[in-house]
Design an enzyme around this catalytic site. Structure first.
Site, PDB file in Angstrom:
ATOM      1  N   SER A  82      42.540  36.268  42.216  1.00 40.16           N
ATOM      2  CA  SER A  82      41.964  36.444  43.552  1.00 40.16           C
ATOM      3  C   SER A  82      40.583  35.822  43.613  1.00 40.16           C
ATOM      4  O   SER A  82      39.863  35.773  42.613  1.00 40.16           O
ATOM      5  CB  SER A  82      41.872  37.948  43.820  1.00 40.16           C
ATOM      6  OG  SER A  82      40.969  38.213  44.853  1.00 40.16           O
TER       7      SER A  82
ATOM      8  N   PHE B   1      53.195  38.999  39.922  1.00 37.90           N
ATOM      9  CA  PHE B   1      52.524  39.514  41.120  1.00 37.90           C
ATOM     10  C   PHE B   1      52.243  41.016  41.030  1.00 37.90           C
ATOM     11  O   PHE B   1      51.517  41.546  41.864  1.00 37.90           O
ATOM     12  CB  PHE B   1      53.436  39.351  42.354  1.00 37.90           C
ATOM     13  CG  PHE B   1      53.683  37.941  42.778  1.00 37.90           C
ATOM     14  CD1 PHE B   1      52.690  37.217  43.422  1.00 37.90           C
ATOM     15  CD2 PHE B   1      54.912  37.332  42.570  1.00 37.90           C
ATOM     16  CE1 PHE B   1      52.919  35.929  43.845  1.00 37.90           C
ATOM     17  CE2 PHE B   1      55.157  36.036  42.988  1.00 37.90           C
ATOM     18  CZ  PHE B   1      54.151  35.335  43.621  1.00 37.90           C
TER      19      PHE B   1
ATOM     20  N   LYS C 137      41.198  41.820  37.823  1.00 40.92           N
ATOM     21  CA  LYS C 137      41.661  40.420  37.894  1.00 40.92           C
ATOM     22  C   LYS C 137      40.820  39.544  36.959  1.00 40.92           C
ATOM     23  O   LYS C 137      41.333  38.662  36.261  1.00 40.92           O
ATOM     24  CB  LYS C 137      41.558  39.897  39.340  1.00 40.92           C
ATOM     25  CG  LYS C 137      42.531  40.541  40.289  1.00 40.92           C
ATOM     26  CD  LYS C 137      43.963  40.144  39.956  1.00 40.92           C
ATOM     27  CE  LYS C 137      44.989  40.915  40.746  1.00 40.92           C
ATOM     28  NZ  LYS C 137      46.365  40.725  40.282  1.00 40.92           N
TER      29      LYS C 137
ATOM     30  N   TYR D  40      39.289  46.772  41.206  1.00 42.12           N
ATOM     31  CA  TYR D  40      40.347  45.803  41.509  1.00 42.12           C
ATOM     32  C   TYR D  40      39.908  44.402  41.076  1.00 42.12           C
ATOM     33  O   TYR D  40      40.609  43.704  40.333  1.00 42.12           O
ATOM     34  CB  TYR D  40      40.684  45.816  43.005  1.00 42.12           C
ATOM     35  CG  TYR D  40      41.451  44.597  43.429  1.00 42.12           C
ATOM     36  CD1 TYR D  40      42.786  44.444  43.079  1.00 42.12           C
ATOM     37  CD2 TYR D  40      40.831  43.562  44.139  1.00 42.12           C
ATOM     38  CE1 TYR D  40      43.485  43.297  43.422  1.00 42.12           C
ATOM     39  CE2 TYR D  40      41.523  42.426  44.490  1.00 42.12           C
ATOM     40  CZ  TYR D  40      42.849  42.295  44.126  1.00 42.12           C
ATOM     41  OH  TYR D  40      43.520  41.159  44.458  1.00 42.12           O
TER      42      TYR D  40
ATOM     43  N   PHE E  25      42.836  33.170  48.305  1.00 40.48           N
ATOM     44  CA  PHE E  25      41.828  33.566  49.282  1.00 40.48           C
ATOM     45  C   PHE E  25      42.463  34.662  50.160  1.00 40.48           C
ATOM     46  O   PHE E  25      42.984  35.611  49.617  1.00 40.48           O
ATOM     47  CB  PHE E  25      41.227  32.330  49.963  1.00 40.48           C
ATOM     48  CG  PHE E  25      40.214  31.707  49.013  1.00 40.48           C
ATOM     49  CD1 PHE E  25      40.627  31.067  47.841  1.00 40.48           C
ATOM     50  CD2 PHE E  25      38.857  31.869  49.207  1.00 40.48           C
ATOM     51  CE1 PHE E  25      39.703  30.590  46.900  1.00 40.48           C
ATOM     52  CE2 PHE E  25      37.927  31.392  48.287  1.00 40.48           C
ATOM     53  CZ  PHE E  25      38.347  30.752  47.132  1.00 40.48           C
ATOM     54  N   ASN E  26      42.471  34.567  51.463  1.00 37.80           N
ATOM     55  CA  ASN E  26      42.975  35.706  52.259  1.00 37.80           C
ATOM     56  C   ASN E  26      44.339  35.412  52.869  1.00 37.80           C
ATOM     57  O   ASN E  26      44.418  34.825  53.959  1.00 37.80           O
ATOM     58  CB  ASN E  26      41.978  36.038  53.371  1.00 37.80           C
ATOM     59  CG  ASN E  26      40.720  36.687  52.848  1.00 37.80           C
ATOM     60  OD1 ASN E  26      40.067  36.164  51.951  1.00 37.80           O
ATOM     61  ND2 ASN E  26      40.356  37.834  53.392  1.00 37.80           N
TER      62      ASN E  26
ATOM     63  N   ASN F 286      54.392  49.813  46.352  1.00 37.65           N
ATOM     64  CA  ASN F 286      53.833  49.492  47.672  1.00 37.65           C
ATOM     65  C   ASN F 286      54.771  48.535  48.410  1.00 37.65           C
ATOM     66  O   ASN F 286      54.341  47.600  49.062  1.00 37.65           O
ATOM     67  CB  ASN F 286      52.433  48.879  47.522  1.00 37.65           C
ATOM     68  CG  ASN F 286      51.692  48.803  48.848  1.00 37.65           C
ATOM     69  OD1 ASN F 286      51.937  49.612  49.752  1.00 37.65           O
ATOM     70  ND2 ASN F 286      50.818  47.814  48.995  1.00 37.65           N
TER      71      ASN F 286
ATOM     72  N   ARG G 157      30.932  47.012  56.091  1.00 37.54           N
ATOM     73  CA  ARG G 157      31.703  47.733  55.071  1.00 37.54           C
ATOM     74  C   ARG G 157      31.036  47.474  53.726  1.00 37.54           C
ATOM     75  O   ARG G 157      30.679  46.333  53.419  1.00 37.54           O
ATOM     76  CB  ARG G 157      33.143  47.192  55.080  1.00 37.54           C
ATOM     77  CG  ARG G 157      34.078  47.891  54.128  1.00 37.54           C
ATOM     78  CD  ARG G 157      35.516  47.447  54.342  1.00 37.54           C
ATOM     79  NE  ARG G 157      35.748  46.042  54.021  1.00 37.54           N
ATOM     80  CZ  ARG G 157      36.932  45.435  54.090  1.00 37.54           C
ATOM     81  NH1 ARG G 157      37.996  46.108  54.508  1.00 37.54           N
ATOM     82  NH2 ARG G 157      37.060  44.158  53.796  1.00 37.54           N
TER      83      ARG G 157
ATOM     84  N   TYR H 182      54.428  41.658  49.246  1.00 38.69           N
ATOM     85  CA  TYR H 182      54.117  40.706  50.329  1.00 38.69           C
ATOM     86  C   TYR H 182      54.197  39.250  49.852  1.00 38.69           C
ATOM     87  O   TYR H 182      54.996  38.454  50.364  1.00 38.69           O
ATOM     88  CB  TYR H 182      52.726  41.049  50.863  1.00 38.69           C
ATOM     89  CG  TYR H 182      52.170  40.140  51.934  1.00 38.69           C
ATOM     90  CD1 TYR H 182      52.958  39.677  52.987  1.00 38.69           C
ATOM     91  CD2 TYR H 182      50.827  39.770  51.894  1.00 38.69           C
ATOM     92  CE1 TYR H 182      52.421  38.868  53.974  1.00 38.69           C
ATOM     93  CE2 TYR H 182      50.286  38.961  52.887  1.00 38.69           C
ATOM     94  CZ  TYR H 182      51.078  38.508  53.921  1.00 38.69           C
ATOM     95  OH  TYR H 182      50.545  37.698  54.883  1.00 38.69           O
TER      96      TYR H 182
HETATM   97  N1  UFG Z   1      37.421  43.517  58.472  1.00 31.52           N
HETATM   98  C1  UFG Z   1      37.041  44.170  59.633  1.00 31.52           C
HETATM   99  N2  UFG Z   1      37.743  45.284  59.990  1.00 31.52           N
HETATM  100  C2  UFG Z   1      38.799  45.760  59.263  1.00 31.52           C
HETATM  101  C3  UFG Z   1      39.178  45.071  58.080  1.00 31.52           C
HETATM  102  C4  UFG Z   1      38.464  43.957  57.721  1.00 31.52           C
HETATM  103  O1  UFG Z   1      36.091  43.776  60.314  1.00 31.52           O
HETATM  104  O2  UFG Z   1      39.377  46.788  59.650  1.00 31.52           O
HETATM  105  C5  UFG Z   1      36.689  42.288  58.096  1.00 31.52           C
HETATM  106  C6  UFG Z   1      36.000  42.392  56.746  1.00 31.52           C
HETATM  107  O3  UFG Z   1      34.734  42.980  56.880  1.00 31.52           O
HETATM  108  C7  UFG Z   1      35.972  40.933  56.321  1.00 31.52           C
HETATM  109  C8  UFG Z   1      37.251  40.344  56.918  1.00 31.52           C
HETATM  110  O4  UFG Z   1      37.614  41.240  57.965  1.00 31.52           O
HETATM  111  O5  UFG Z   1      34.889  40.276  56.897  1.00 31.52           O
HETATM  112  C9  UFG Z   1      38.392  40.273  55.942  1.00 31.52           C
HETATM  113  O6  UFG Z   1      38.594  41.532  55.348  1.00 31.52           O
HETATM  114  P1  UFG Z   1      39.905  41.885  54.506  1.00 31.52           P
HETATM  115  O7  UFG Z   1      39.791  43.329  54.099  1.00 31.52           O
HETATM  116  O8  UFG Z   1      41.124  41.478  55.239  1.00 31.52           O
HETATM  117  O9  UFG Z   1      39.801  40.920  53.263  1.00 31.52           O
HETATM  118  P2  UFG Z   1      38.612  40.785  52.180  1.00 31.52           P
HETATM  119  O10 UFG Z   1      38.068  39.417  52.369  1.00 31.52           O
HETATM  120  O11 UFG Z   1      37.683  41.909  52.191  1.00 31.52           O
HETATM  121  O12 UFG Z   1      39.463  40.968  50.895  1.00 31.52           O
HETATM  122  C10 UFG Z   1      39.994  39.883  50.268  1.00 31.52           C
HETATM  123  C11 UFG Z   1      41.295  40.259  49.565  1.00 31.52           C
HETATM  124  C12 UFG Z   1      41.030  41.134  48.370  1.00 31.52           C
HETATM  125  C13 UFG Z   1      39.875  40.612  47.560  1.00 31.52           C
HETATM  126  C14 UFG Z   1      38.657  40.395  48.427  1.00 31.52           C
HETATM  127  C15 UFG Z   1      37.466  39.869  47.703  1.00 31.52           C
HETATM  128  O13 UFG Z   1      42.168  40.932  50.443  1.00 31.52           O
HETATM  129  O14 UFG Z   1      42.195  41.152  47.591  1.00 31.52           O
HETATM  130  O15 UFG Z   1      39.002  39.452  49.393  1.00 31.52           O
HETATM  131  O16 UFG Z   1      36.349  39.798  48.560  1.00 31.52           O
HETATM  132  F1  UFG Z   1      39.556  41.483  46.588  1.00 31.52           F
END
Ligand code: UFG
Length: 335
Positions: A125, A81, A154, A150, A179-180, A36, A294, A12
């Site tokens: 990350s 990456f 990192k 994971y 970040f995201n 992937n 979660r 990605y």
């Molecule tokens: N979320 C939902 N429903 C879903 C998926 C996510 O409500 O089906 C929420 C999560 O609870 C969170 C937000 O959307 O509040 C973002 O979630 P993501 O899974 O998209 O991303 P994260 O912030 O959990 O994960 C990111 C990166 C990871 C890293 C992590 C560290 O994708 O690589 O931050 O916190 F490890």
């Protein structure tokens, strides 16, 4: 001309960075094992840029294969990456995660050293900050306290890179803490295309919007945030890709150092902000239900992007609307 080796270049963030590199006249060599990702993503990078590059289907656990790449190409820097990135899966498969995310980097560094290539940009990350006590998060915020293999992988590689630099300060190292990342290239040809059911928010939303998944579970609406749902710093993947160009430019121009940068926008949006913006911009409904929190999630996480702005001139330009529009455009285009 000297080349940049992009490991995980079919993924990605890898594909988007390849596009930005090629568009700026850099020559690249790409390594991936498609764990992937798909070969077609690289074809689409060529389509977007009109440029060609050498590709190696290699697993970085294979040191001999790495040697071949360095022997056959005049590599001056590596952007690394190649890694697994699913938080939940990493808890189930720690050995696979540490092997693929740490052992392979040790192999890479070992072979770089042997071939006297000492310039590396590493994909890290925001997860290395664990559950931040204070937001926005600066690069000086405490790291560690990671809650899954994971994140720990990192954190470990960051430590390895710091020790490496201490041992030999002729290395040039940039650690980028993402970040995201969401969104996709505006062509709709490349984007996030996980090989299985998405674990992250935006890839899940697009599958719900397209009717492939029934509804989104919003994980918790009782956090201490404006609407109770989790707040994150979403950054457009093309902005993120440009961050790698800035990092390479820094290492090329000024060199000699180990630099750490947050790559984010500095803005926090809640899960419901994302759902609402996605619906509005794309004029499409995203069914959702409120579900329990979660495990391992935190309430709020967003960057202080000031250091990257000051030192490498990095500034995320794209809006949340752009991110939502481009993610949907990619989803429609691949189906
Ligand atoms: N979320 C939902 N429903 C879903 C998926 C996510 O409500 O089906 C929420 C999560 O609870 C969170 C937000 O959307 O509040 C973002 O979630 P993501 O899974 O998209 O991303 P994260 O912030 O959990 O994960 C990111 C990166 C990871 C890293 C992590 C560290 O994708 O690589 O931050 O916190 F490890």
């Amino acid at each position: 001309m000297k080349k940049i080796l992009v490991t995980g270049g079919a993924g990605y963030i890898g594909t988007h960075t390849c596009v930005e590199l090629l568009n700026r006249g850099y020559e690249i060599v790409v390594l991936d094992n498609f764990s992937n990702s798909k070969e077609s993503a690289l074809e689409n990078v060529k389509k977007i840029t009109g440029k060609d590059f050498k590709f190696y289907n290699v697993d970085m656990i294979d040191k001999k294969a790495l040697d071949t790449i360095f022997d056959e190409n005049d590599i001056e820097a590596v952007i690394d990456f190649a890694a697994y990135k699913a938080v939940g899966e990493s808890v189930e498969k720690p050995v696979e995660y540490y092997t693929n995310n740490v052992s392979t980097v040790l192999n890479l560094l070992d072979r770089m050293k042997a071939h006297n290539v000492k310039k590396i940009v590493f994909s890290s990350s925001a997860t290395v900050y664990g559950d931040p006590k204070v937001v926005p998060i600066t690069e000086e915020s405490p790291t560690g306290g990671t809650t899954n293999p994971y994140g720990t992988s990192k954190y470990m590689v960051e430590q390895i890179l710091k020790d490496l630099y201490k041992s030999d300060n002729t290395w040039d190292i940039a650690i980028l803490r993402y970040f995201n990342p969401i969104g996709a290239h505006e062509s709709g040809l490349i984007g996030e295309a996980p090989n299985s059911i998405p674990a992250n928010l935006m890839p899940y939303i697009v599958k719900v919007a397209s009717g492939k998944l029934e509804k989104l579970s919003v994980f918790g609406n009782d956090y201490n945030t404006k609407d109770g749902t989790g707040v994150r710093d979403y950054i457009h993947v093309v902005d993120l890709a440009v961050g790698h160009i800035k990092a390479i430019e820094k290492l090329n121009k000024e060199g000699k150092g180990l630099f750490i940068y947050n790559l984010g926008t500095g803005k926090g949006y809640s899960v419901l902000d994302i759902v609402n913006t996605f619906e509005k911009v794309n004029n499409i409904k995203v069914n959702y239900t409120i579900a329990p929190r979660r495990k391992g999630d935190i309430a709020t996480c967003f960057a202080d992007p000031e250091k990257a702005r000051k030192e490498i001139g990095f500034e995320a330009k794209k809006t949340l609307e752009d991110m939502c529009r481009d993610s949907w455009n990619f989803e429609k285009n691949i189906n």
